[in-house]
Design a protein around this motif. Structure first.
Motif, short mmCIF file in Angstrom:
data_model
loop_
_atom_site.label_atom_id
_atom_site.label_comp_id
_atom_site.label_asym_id
_atom_site.label_seq_id
_atom_site.Cartn_x
_atom_site.Cartn_y
_atom_site.Cartn_z
N SER A 396 24.77 1.62 -24.99
CA SER A 396 23.68 1.03 -24.09
C SER A 396 22.50 1.01 -25.10
O SER A 396 22.50 1.47 -26.35
N PHE A 397 21.33 0.45 -24.78
CA PHE A 397 20.12 0.38 -25.64
C PHE A 397 18.95 0.20 -24.84
O PHE A 397 19.16 -0.32 -23.68
N VAL A 398 17.95 0.63 -25.29
CA VAL A 398 16.57 0.74 -24.38
C VAL A 398 15.60 -0.28 -25.35
O VAL A 398 15.55 -0.26 -26.49
N TYR A 399 15.13 -1.19 -24.58
CA TYR A 399 14.13 -2.21 -25.25
C TYR A 399 12.58 -1.94 -24.90
O TYR A 399 12.54 -1.81 -23.57
N PHE A 400 11.79 -1.77 -25.92
CA PHE A 400 10.39 -1.53 -25.74
C PHE A 400 9.61 -2.64 -26.02
O PHE A 400 10.26 -3.18 -27.28
N GLU A 401 8.33 -2.99 -25.62
CA GLU A 401 7.52 -3.91 -26.39
C GLU A 401 6.23 -3.15 -26.58
O GLU A 401 5.96 -2.34 -25.93
N LEU A 402 5.79 -3.32 -27.68
CA LEU A 402 4.21 -2.92 -28.25
C LEU A 402 3.11 -3.15 -27.22
O LEU A 402 3.30 -4.42 -26.47
N LYS A 403 2.41 -2.32 -26.96
CA LYS A 403 1.23 -2.68 -26.12
C LYS A 403 0.37 -3.62 -26.61
O LYS A 403 -0.21 -3.40 -27.74
N ARG A 404 -0.05 -4.66 -26.29
CA ARG A 404 -0.61 -5.88 -26.79
C ARG A 404 -2.02 -5.35 -26.59
O ARG A 404 -2.62 -5.21 -25.63
N TYR A 405 -2.94 -5.77 -27.67
CA TYR A 405 -4.35 -5.96 -27.74
C TYR A 405 -4.94 -7.10 -28.24
O TYR A 405 -5.06 -8.17 -27.42
N ASN A 406 -5.23 -7.09 -29.51
CA ASN A 406 -5.79 -8.51 -30.01
C ASN A 406 -4.77 -9.31 -29.88
O ASN A 406 -5.02 -10.47 -29.52
N GLN A 407 -3.43 -9.01 -29.69
CA GLN A 407 -2.37 -10.10 -29.55
C GLN A 407 -2.62 -10.81 -28.26
O GLN A 407 -2.44 -11.92 -28.13
N ALA A 408 -3.10 -10.15 -27.11
CA ALA A 408 -3.12 -10.78 -25.90
C ALA A 408 -4.46 -11.96 -26.10
O ALA A 408 -4.48 -13.07 -25.60
N TYR A 409 -5.62 -11.46 -26.99
CA TYR A 409 -6.50 -12.45 -27.29
C TYR A 409 -5.96 -13.86 -27.84
O TYR A 409 -6.48 -14.80 -27.54
N GLN A 410 -5.41 -13.26 -28.80
CA GLN A 410 -4.64 -14.59 -29.65
C GLN A 410 -3.77 -15.31 -28.81
O GLN A 410 -4.01 -16.71 -28.94
N ASP A 411 -2.93 -14.73 -27.91
CA ASP A 411 -2.18 -15.83 -26.98
C ASP A 411 -2.99 -16.29 -26.23
O ASP A 411 -2.97 -17.82 -25.91
N GLY A 412 -4.10 -15.92 -25.29
CA GLY A 412 -5.08 -16.53 -24.61
C GLY A 412 -5.57 -17.92 -25.26
O GLY A 412 -5.98 -19.00 -24.72
N ILE A 413 -6.21 -17.49 -26.63
CA ILE A 413 -6.92 -18.45 -27.40
C ILE A 413 -5.87 -19.80 -27.53
O ILE A 413 -6.15 -20.84 -27.48
N LEU A 414 -4.77 -19.59 -28.07
CA LEU A 414 -3.74 -20.67 -28.29
C LEU A 414 -3.37 -21.40 -26.95
O LEU A 414 -2.96 -22.41 -27.16
N ALA A 415 -3.35 -20.74 -25.88
CA ALA A 415 -2.92 -21.18 -24.68
C ALA A 415 -4.09 -22.06 -23.92
O ALA A 415 -3.86 -22.95 -23.00
N ALA A 416 -5.19 -21.87 -24.12
CA ALA A 416 -6.41 -22.45 -23.48
C ALA A 416 -6.35 -23.88 -23.62
O ALA A 416 -5.83 -24.68 -24.68
N THR A 417 -6.69 -24.60 -22.56
CA THR A 417 -6.76 -26.03 -22.43
C THR A 417 -8.06 -26.76 -22.40
O THR A 417 -8.29 -27.90 -22.07
N SER A 418 -9.12 -25.63 -22.35
CA SER A 418 -10.47 -26.40 -22.12
C SER A 418 -11.30 -25.51 -23.09
O SER A 418 -11.11 -24.32 -23.15
N LYS A 419 -12.72 -26.24 -23.37
CA LYS A 419 -13.62 -25.14 -24.15
C LYS A 419 -14.14 -24.05 -22.87
O LYS A 419 -14.56 -22.96 -23.33
N GLY A 420 -14.20 -24.32 -21.76
CA GLY A 420 -14.59 -23.24 -20.69
C GLY A 420 -13.67 -21.92 -20.73
O GLY A 420 -14.24 -20.88 -20.63
N GLU A 421 -12.34 -22.29 -20.86
CA GLU A 421 -11.51 -21.04 -21.10
C GLU A 421 -11.75 -20.44 -22.21
O GLU A 421 -11.82 -19.25 -22.27
N LEU A 422 -11.85 -21.12 -23.44
CA LEU A 422 -12.36 -20.24 -24.54
C LEU A 422 -13.62 -19.58 -24.68
O LEU A 422 -13.55 -18.34 -25.01
#
Length: 502
Positions: A396-422
């Protein structure tokens, strides 16, 4: 999904690594999805930081394998010498990683076609009492009759030309002792049948190949090998014996702590050596084992991208290559760590070979490719080295992800479709994100030109002010309420490391 919170000083927790496998490249067109187009100096700094962590993680007798091509190989060697010390450099292995058959056009017409990559091998502390001693034995294989043909052409003699058809009946005649005082039981044999291979071929109407295959385990030669055990037998046994055998338990070597039988022939006690000690039989073929050196080839490269049941077009390593590395560098139960795990080849092979493993990957294909492959391994997939090592699944194996912080902001910026979202993302960033030290919020918000930028240009600018060193939450900040870490995540992190948060 399980969440794992990043602990900045990982070395305090992962100190039992015996083996590390790294494959950093710095090329522009090999399709490797990491940032693989660093400037030379940035790449060296990127690798230096990681090698320093590797050195902290290794056990005293641990080994690190670093695979690269020739773009940065020479510089990497100098850098690794600096980090690990030249005295801890062991070898540079050349590995055939591409086929050279066929014609190709383009830039490669100006240079020799590249088909070799390199593996640098270092240990942590060669001079330590508990440091690295030696590699496990490993061999290349040569088809026996091709080898014999080469021997004939070179007019060299081949010694394994007799068959010990029967060892007859044995009778215990004496008990000797080894250097540790442990018993060596000595037997004499009567009714021994020993015949030349040519005679057996004639009597049984067999070809040479058929004879070798039929009597593979009985083909032998005699040798006056010098050993303390043989000396004790020669000095301790009198009389003329056609064949002697001993049973004892070696204290070192490949048969350490196992009851072992050794045969001696004639009055001179010439030791019998078996063909099966230097060769292996697989079906209708026999392969002679040759001690391997620093050029490795023979790995399956066709359809490699599909090995393991997952498609990974670039950068995948053959399971047979990883098998060789893991088997020469570790024993069952040792820990193998690969922090550029890609499609998971290292983890898959380590699992099949009974090693513990940790695989780290930063790319988002880990869900579709790496995890999928490792699940297939547990379910008993039969590709790669599975049939060679009789792999039937399990574990077996156990899978973990790191707790995102600035990465979450990066993801949001890249996914934004309008200036309002940004604008919404920026407002949250300004309050809670880790930003570059030079960032001045007041000056930034007074800058009218920012309002005039296009959506894509705004994204670029916002990405630039985020601190890339804080993409994931550090352990030291785990209890700060502003980071909204759940009690479940805190408990999981503490359980993973087996220690309370400090």
């Amino acid at each position: 999904m399980l969440i794992f919170i990043f602990i900045y000083k990982t070395i305090n927790y992962l100190i039992f690594i015996k083996y590390r496998y790294i494959y950093p490249y710095n090329t522009e067109n090999d399709g490797f999805k990491y940032n693989d187009t660093f400037t030379h100096s940035s790449w060296l700094l990127f690798i230096k930081n990681r090698l320093e962590v590797v050195k902290d993680l290794l056990k005293e007798d641990g080994l690190v394998f670093i695979q690269c091509d020739d773009n940065e190989q020479a510089y990497l060697k100098v850098l690794a010498d600096e980090v690990f010390g030249r005295e801890n450099y062991l070898n540079q292995v050349s590995v055939k990683m591409k086929q050279t058959s066929g014609a190709s056009g383009g830039g490669e017409d100006k240079r020799l076609k590249k088909n070799i990559e390199y593996i640098l091998i270092y240990t942590k502390n060669m001079n330590s009492e508990n440091g690295f001693k030696k590699f496990n034995d490993f061999y290349d294989e040569v088809e026996l009759f091709e080898y014999l043909e080469t021997m004939k052409q070179l007019k060299k003699s081949w010694k394994y030309t007799r068959i010990l058809k029967s060892v007859g009946t044995k009778e215990h005649i004496k008990t000797l002792t080894d250097g540790s005082g442990e018993p060596i039981e000595v037997y004499t044999h009567k009714g021994v049948v020993l015949e030349p291979i040519k005679k057996v071929m004639e009597e049984e109407n067999l070809t040479e190949a058929e004879c070798y295959l039929k009597y593979f385990d009985k083909i032998m030669r005699d040798t006056n090998a010098q050993s303390s055990i043989r000396t004790r037998v020669m000095e301790g046994v009198t009389g003329d014996h056609e064949l002697l055998s001993i049973e004892y338990v070696p204290r070192s070597g490949k048969n350490k702590n196992k009851v072992t039988t050794v045969y001696y022939k004639g009055a001179k006690c010439d030791q019998i050596a078996w063909l099966s000690d230097i060769a292996v039989k697989r079906g209708k073929y026999i392969f002679k084992l040759e001690k391997a050196g620093t050029f490795w080839d023979g790995f399956p490269l066709n359809n490699l991208t599909k090995e393991g049941g997952v498609l990974f077009p670039n950068g995948k390593k053959p399971e047979l290559l990883l098998q060789r590395i893991i088997e020469i560098a570790t024993d069952e139960g040792d820990l193998v760590l690969d922090f550029f795990s890609g499609s998971g080849t290292t983890a898959a092979v380590a699992h099949k070979l009974g090693r513990k493993w940790i695989a780290i990957e930063q790319m988002d294909y880990i869900d579709e490719i790496t995890k999928t492959r490792l699940k297939r391994v547990i379910n008993g997939e039969d590709g790669g080295i599975s049939k060679l090592v009789n792999w039937n699944g399990g574990g077996s194996f156990v899978y973990f992800e790191l707790k995102r912080y600035n990465q979450a902001y990066q993801d949001g910026i890249l996914a934004a479709t309008s200036k309002g979202e940004l604008d919404s993302i920026y407002n949250e960033m300004a309050q809670n994100a880790f930003l570059k030290f030079w960032f001045d919020k007041k000056d930034f918000e007074r800058e009218e030109s920012f309002r005039a930028l296009s959506l894509d240009d705004r994204k670029v600018l916002l990405l630039q002010v985020l601190d890339e060193n804080q993409l994931y939450l550090n352990h030291a900040d785990m209890l700060d309420s502003k980071f909204k870490v759940t009690q479940e995540e805190i408990a999981l992190t503490d359980k993973f490391y087996g220690a309370p948060n400090v």
